[in-house]
Write a protein that holds these residues in place. Structure first.
Motif, PDB file in Angstrom:
ATOM      1  N   ARG A 173       0.805  -1.227   0.000  1.00  0.00           N
ATOM      2  CA  ARG A 173       0.000   0.000   0.000  1.00  0.00           C
ATOM      3  C   ARG A 173       0.833   1.270   0.000  1.00  0.00           C
ATOM      4  O   ARG A 173       0.411   2.298  -0.513  1.00  0.00           O
ATOM      5  CB  ARG A 173      -0.907   0.011   1.235  1.00  0.00           C
ATOM      6  CG  ARG A 173      -1.930  -1.088   1.258  1.00  0.00           C
ATOM      7  CD  ARG A 173      -2.765  -0.974   2.512  1.00  0.00           C
ATOM      8  NE  ARG A 173      -3.526   0.252   2.518  1.00  0.00           N
ATOM      9  CZ  ARG A 173      -4.856   0.336   2.589  1.00  0.00           C
ATOM     10  NH1 ARG A 173      -5.569  -0.756   2.675  1.00  0.00           N
ATOM     11  NH2 ARG A 173      -5.461   1.504   2.605  1.00  0.00           N
ATOM     12  N   CYS A 196      -2.757   7.997  -1.384  1.00  0.00           N
ATOM     13  CA  CYS A 196      -4.051   8.064  -0.689  1.00  0.00           C
ATOM     14  C   CYS A 196      -4.701   9.386  -1.092  1.00  0.00           C
ATOM     15  O   CYS A 196      -4.207  10.459  -0.767  1.00  0.00           O
ATOM     16  CB  CYS A 196      -3.836   8.010   0.823  1.00  0.00           C
ATOM     17  SG  CYS A 196      -5.328   8.411   1.760  1.00  0.00           S
ATOM     18  N   ARG A 197      -5.813   9.294  -1.820  1.00  0.00           N
ATOM     19  CA  ARG A 197      -6.468  10.526  -2.302  1.00  0.00           C
ATOM     20  C   ARG A 197      -6.945  11.380  -1.136  1.00  0.00           C
ATOM     21  O   ARG A 197      -6.827  12.593  -1.149  1.00  0.00           O
ATOM     22  CB  ARG A 197      -7.672  10.147  -3.177  1.00  0.00           C
ATOM     23  CG  ARG A 197      -7.264   9.767  -4.577  1.00  0.00           C
ATOM     24  CD  ARG A 197      -8.475   9.814  -5.515  1.00  0.00           C
ATOM     25  NE  ARG A 197      -8.065  10.181  -6.834  1.00  0.00           N
ATOM     26  CZ  ARG A 197      -8.247   9.398  -7.913  1.00  0.00           C
ATOM     27  NH1 ARG A 197      -8.842   8.244  -7.803  1.00  0.00           N
ATOM     28  NH2 ARG A 197      -7.841   9.808  -9.094  1.00  0.00           N
ATOM     29  N   GLN A 198      -7.449  10.703  -0.098  1.00  0.00           N
ATOM     30  CA  GLN A 198      -7.989  11.462   1.031  1.00  0.00           C
ATOM     31  C   GLN A 198      -6.897  12.295   1.702  1.00  0.00           C
ATOM     32  O   GLN A 198      -7.098  13.470   2.019  1.00  0.00           O
ATOM     33  CB  GLN A 198      -8.625  10.498   2.042  1.00  0.00           C
ATOM     34  CG  GLN A 198      -9.392  11.196   3.143  1.00  0.00           C
ATOM     35  CD  GLN A 198     -10.517  12.065   2.591  1.00  0.00           C
ATOM     36  OE1 GLN A 198     -11.372  11.614   1.829  1.00  0.00           O
ATOM     37  NE2 GLN A 198     -10.508  13.364   2.938  1.00  0.00           N
ATOM     38  N   ALA A 227      -0.710   5.445   0.883  1.00  0.00           N
ATOM     39  CA  ALA A 227      -1.955   4.782   1.286  1.00  0.00           C
ATOM     40  C   ALA A 227      -1.741   3.683   2.331  1.00  0.00           C
ATOM     41  O   ALA A 227      -2.536   2.751   2.408  1.00  0.00           O
ATOM     42  CB  ALA A 227      -2.644   4.226   0.040  1.00  0.00           C
ATOM     43  N   CYS A 246      -5.993   4.545   7.304  1.00  0.00           N
ATOM     44  CA  CYS A 246      -7.048   4.353   6.310  1.00  0.00           C
ATOM     45  C   CYS A 246      -8.353   3.958   6.992  1.00  0.00           C
ATOM     46  O   CYS A 246      -8.382   3.043   7.800  1.00  0.00           O
ATOM     47  CB  CYS A 246      -6.632   3.271   5.312  1.00  0.00           C
ATOM     48  SG  CYS A 246      -7.941   2.834   4.173  1.00  0.00           S
ATOM     49  N   SER A 247      -9.432   4.671   6.648  1.00  0.00           N
ATOM     50  CA  SER A 247     -10.712   4.326   7.284  1.00  0.00           C
ATOM     51  C   SER A 247     -11.543   3.405   6.400  1.00  0.00           C
ATOM     52  O   SER A 247     -12.724   3.183   6.653  1.00  0.00           O
ATOM     53  CB  SER A 247     -11.468   5.602   7.630  1.00  0.00           C
ATOM     54  OG  SER A 247     -11.389   6.508   6.560  1.00  0.00           O
ATOM     55  N   GLY A 248     -10.945   2.875   5.348  1.00  0.00           N
ATOM     56  CA  GLY A 248     -11.589   1.840   4.523  1.00  0.00           C
ATOM     57  C   GLY A 248     -12.910   2.301   3.942  1.00  0.00           C
ATOM     58  O   GLY A 248     -13.008   3.402   3.397  1.00  0.00           O
ATOM     59  N   CYS A 280     -14.373   5.805   4.256  1.00  0.00           N
ATOM     60  CA  CYS A 280     -13.702   6.942   3.622  1.00  0.00           C
ATOM     61  C   CYS A 280     -14.558   7.475   2.471  1.00  0.00           C
ATOM     62  O   CYS A 280     -15.118   6.701   1.685  1.00  0.00           O
ATOM     63  CB  CYS A 280     -12.342   6.488   3.090  1.00  0.00           C
ATOM     64  SG  CYS A 280     -11.552   7.699   2.031  1.00  0.00           S
ATOM     65  N   GLN A 298     -13.584   8.732  -0.183  1.00  0.00           N
ATOM     66  CA  GLN A 298     -12.947   8.439  -1.469  1.00  0.00           C
ATOM     67  C   GLN A 298     -12.915   6.940  -1.791  1.00  0.00           C
ATOM     68  O   GLN A 298     -12.278   6.538  -2.767  1.00  0.00           O
ATOM     69  CB  GLN A 298     -11.494   8.967  -1.489  1.00  0.00           C
ATOM     70  CG  GLN A 298     -11.346  10.402  -1.094  1.00  0.00           C
ATOM     71  CD  GLN A 298     -12.186  11.304  -1.962  1.00  0.00           C
ATOM     72  OE1 GLN A 298     -12.360  11.060  -3.150  1.00  0.00           O
ATOM     73  NE2 GLN A 298     -12.751  12.337  -1.353  1.00  0.00           N
ATOM     74  N   PHE A 299     -13.555   6.132  -0.948  1.00  0.00           N
ATOM     75  CA  PHE A 299     -13.371   4.681  -1.062  1.00  0.00           C
ATOM     76  C   PHE A 299     -13.599   4.163  -2.488  1.00  0.00           C
ATOM     77  O   PHE A 299     -12.809   3.386  -3.015  1.00  0.00           O
ATOM     78  CB  PHE A 299     -14.280   3.945  -0.075  1.00  0.00           C
ATOM     79  CG  PHE A 299     -14.096   2.463  -0.102  1.00  0.00           C
ATOM     80  CD1 PHE A 299     -12.989   1.874   0.498  1.00  0.00           C
ATOM     81  CD2 PHE A 299     -15.004   1.643  -0.759  1.00  0.00           C
ATOM     82  CE1 PHE A 299     -12.795   0.499   0.449  1.00  0.00           C
ATOM     83  CE2 PHE A 299     -14.815   0.265  -0.817  1.00  0.00           C
ATOM     84  CZ  PHE A 299     -13.714  -0.301  -0.209  1.00  0.00           C
ATOM     85  N   CYS A 316     -10.756   5.160  -4.671  1.00  0.00           N
ATOM     86  CA  CYS A 316      -9.443   4.913  -4.056  1.00  0.00           C
ATOM     87  C   CYS A 316      -8.589   3.990  -4.945  1.00  0.00           C
ATOM     88  O   CYS A 316      -9.093   3.027  -5.525  1.00  0.00           O
ATOM     89  CB  CYS A 316      -9.672   4.269  -2.696  1.00  0.00           C
ATOM     90  SG  CYS A 316      -8.148   3.727  -1.933  1.00  0.00           S
ATOM     91  N   ILE A 340      -6.393   1.920  -4.007  1.00  0.00           N
ATOM     92  CA  ILE A 340      -6.283   0.582  -3.401  1.00  0.00           C
ATOM     93  C   ILE A 340      -7.532  -0.236  -3.748  1.00  0.00           C
ATOM     94  O   ILE A 340      -7.443  -1.417  -4.111  1.00  0.00           O
ATOM     95  CB  ILE A 340      -6.133   0.687  -1.855  1.00  0.00           C
ATOM     96  CG1 ILE A 340      -4.884   1.501  -1.487  1.00  0.00           C
ATOM     97  CG2 ILE A 340      -6.114  -0.686  -1.193  1.00  0.00           C
ATOM     98  CD1 ILE A 340      -3.566   0.857  -1.806  1.00  0.00           C
TER      99      ILE A 340
END
Ligand code: SF4
Length: 650
Positions: A121, A126-128, A181, A186-188, A191, A193-194, A197, A199
């Motif tokens: 990862r 990580c976009r967020q 990321a 990460c709030s999975g 999030c 942006q999930f 994302c 990932i």
């Protein structure tokens, strides 16, 4: 049973292709490849891999350099219709497979090859975090701001979010570190942006692929996580092929073990402080508990020796003497996690932090309070970090139960798996007794392409005068070879010592490991006529310099692992206790494979030609030397320096 959910899906038009017909003289490969060579060894290997996949059995293949092993396992994997994980030793090899070999093969297959690659990862954006950084002042300094702009512009166009597309961002970029990321924060699914994302996208691609290219680190991180609550990273699969399989005992040991460090605690402190400010739940109480956690962490980790790698045995006495410091660290972690749990309306931000605090508590407990005799416990100080490590002494049982017993087909391949022509060592170390084994000889003419020189007059490398006597021989050899050499050492200290001795005497451009990142150094070596590169273990494998620029490889001594290293010491002790001979069953085979790797740097093509020099003449004087010679290709051997001079003058 298999780690699988798919059934075999033979391909339509591709189903008519077989590995034999594909690699045959008039086959698909011969028509597409401008430099096609008929290689019987490649066909044998491809057929063996196809049979292993069809018959659901394990296979070990040692494929000498030049066999063409990558295509020999990729083609039957594609034809099998199964989901196959291909695990490589490095990210560079992973990229070569995905961006070079698979597209090349695609041109010969009538149907699309469904393939993807997956990395850890920390390689993805990580976009967020990027969007948060646009709003909040988390960047410091001109450099970070400049890198941030580059990452922000790239985010708008990249499809993968993989940082390898970003050539301009340096290896240790702190801006990237703030925006990658990693699962830590990460709030999975919670999030925002999930769905977008990178990932999530990587997992989607993997679920739609038959060939998934990973590296050993990701593979074993996944295997270790499969039985844990947080679940797996890779999609289900039916078979795995390990390239550079000689590395998997070490990598598996890292992931089946445990590591807790002061840096993890300090990173948690930093992240909680940053997130609490960003999301406006910081309170004076939370800030105080973070300061306390940092202080308790420093007190606790200061109790351990700041040595490179040192064994740790006295858990009970240590706890007895330092119970108060340890309990206060545990309490400080608990307090931070309890304060985070009290925060209202920000569970997606606090949950990953609470999870990290709890994992650190569990990790410390596991490491200190409940030592398992199946592990070796050790402490390592690296830079500002102090790492408490637990490594399984024997990974074979874990590999047997988690991998070889659960999966239908595992293929292990590399140019260095057999010791004196036998695979017993590897099979025992990895816990794979029932595999078919196959040796494919290299198509290269080693007897004519290589001269191996072992100077008979040098002292034992353990003697103090060895370094300066060895420096004289290195000087003479480099004069003969006109530089163009790797000089490889088993220790940094020896490397620096000999480098300093030769610096004033050699006319050739010299470079030493540590002066620049490995890839940059290697590039400089390739570009600099007559260059000499001094290096240690990281230059012993995975390096490819074709042609005259690398005409000589000098190795200082037989690469026995350091016997005082805690992991090596525990493994040799375990063999002794079981009634075995640790020297012949473990140390000699391990060193023979390492020497084969190191020497393997020299000849990377049918037209390469060069000299190997081993400065350790125990190989010719002591009985175990036979095992080394029987493990190496049939190089021509000499004990005379003039032969080396004549070889390069010819
Ligand atoms: S799901 Fe995780 S990794 Fe992906 S953007 Fe959100 S926080 Fe970042």
């Amino acid at each position: 049973m298999s780690i699988a959910s798919q059934t075999d899906r033979p391909r339509g038009a591709s189903a008519r292709l077989t590995p034999k017909s594909f690699f045959a003289r008039n086959g698909a490969l011969s028509k597409a490849h401008p430099n096609y060579e008929h290689r019987p060894g490649q066909i044998d290997m491809a057929v063996a891999v196809a049979e292993a996949l069809a018959d659901r059995r394990h296979l070990i293949v040692e494929a000498g350099t030049g066999t063409g092993k990558t295509l020999a396992y990729l083609v039957p994997s594609i034809l099998s219709g199964k989901r196959v994980i291909i695990s490589t030793g490095t990210k560079a090899l992973q990229e070569q497979l995905f961006f070079k070999d698979l597209p090349f093969l695609q041109s010969m297959f009538p149907e699309p090859i469904r393939a993807c690659y997956m990395k850890g990862r920390q390689n993805y954006l990580c976009r967020q975090k990027l969007y948060d950084a646009e709003r909040e002042p988390i960047l410091t300094g001109m450099e970070e701001r400049k890198e941030f702009q580059i990452i922000r512009d790239w985010e708008k166009v990249t499809k993968t979010g993989d940082r390898s597309e970003l050539g301009e961002i340096p290896e240790g970029s702190s801006a990237w570190w703030k925006m990658d990321a990693r699962s830590d924060n990460c709030s999975g699914q919670k999030c925002a942006q999930f769905e977008r994302c990178f990932i999530t996208e990587m997992h989607r691609q993997a679920l739609a692929s038959d060939i998934v290219v990973v590296n050993h680190h990701l593979f074993f991180a996944d295997l270790a996580a499969r039985d844990r609550a947080f679940g797996s990273i890779l999609p289900d699969y039916e078979a795995v092929i390990f390239d550079e399989a000689h590395e998997i005992e070490d990598v598996a040991g890292q992931y089946f073990g445990l590591s807790v460090s002061n840096l993890q605690v300090h990173e948690l402190v930093k992240d909680v402080a940053a997130v609490s400010r960003r999301k406006q739940f910081a309170t004076p109480e939370l800030d105080r508990s973070l300061i306390q956690l940092g202080d308790r962490c420093d007190e606790f980790f200061a109790l351990f020796p700041h040595e490179v790698r040192q064994g740790f045995r006295n858990h009970k006495q240590f706890l007895h003497a330092n119970d108060a410091v340890y309990s206060e660290l545990q309490l400080a972690l608990k307090t931070v996690s309890a304060r985070l749990e009290l925060v209202q309306n920000a569970v997606e931000d606090t949950l990953p932090l609470v999870r990290r605090a709890q994992l650190l508590q569990q990790g410390l407990r596991y490491w200190l309070e409940t030592p398992d005799p199946a592990n070796v416990y050790w402490v390592e100080a690296r830079g500002r970090g102090v790492y408490l490590q637990a490594t399984p002494i024997d990974v074979s049982k874990m590999l047997a139960s988690r991998l070889f017993d659960r999966l239908e087909t595992v293929v292990l391949t590399s140019a260095t798996l057999a010791v004196a022509g036998e695979f017993d060592y590897l099979q025992k170390r990895l816990g794979v007794p029932n595999a078919r084994t196959l040796s494919i000889e290299s198509p290269y003419d080693y007897a004519n392409q290589v001269l191996l020189y072992v100077p008979p007059h040098l002292p034992d490398p353990r003697q103090p005068e060895f370094s300066w006597r060895a420096a004289d021989v290195i000087h003479e050899v480099l004069e003969a070879s006109r530089g163009r050499a790797f000089v490889l050492f088993t220790s940094y200290q020896q490397m620096r010592q000999v480098y300093e001795m030769l610096k004033i005497r050699l006319d050739h451009p010299m470079m030493m490991q540590g002066e620049a990142p490995r890839t940059a150094l290697l590039e400089k070596f390739r570009q600099t006529p007559g260059a000499v590169l001094f290096g240690t273990s990281s230059f012993w494998q995975g390096i490819d310099v074709q042609g005259e620029q690398l005409s000589c490889v000098i190795i200082d001594r037989l690469p026995f692992a350091v016997p005082s290293d805690p992991v090596i010491a525990a493994r040799t002790e375990a063999i002794r206790q079981a009634g075995g001979n640790a020297f012949y069953e473990y140390q000699v085979p391990q060193a023979a494979l390492a020497l084969k790797q190191g020497f393997g740097r020299l000849i990377r093509g049918a037209n390469d030609r060069g000299a190997l020099v081993l400065l350790d003449n125990r190989i010719t004087k002591l009985p175990y030397g036979r095992v080394f010679f029987d493990s190496l290709p049939p190089y021509r051997l000499t004990k005379k320096l003039e032969d080396i001079q004549n070889f390069f003058d010819a």
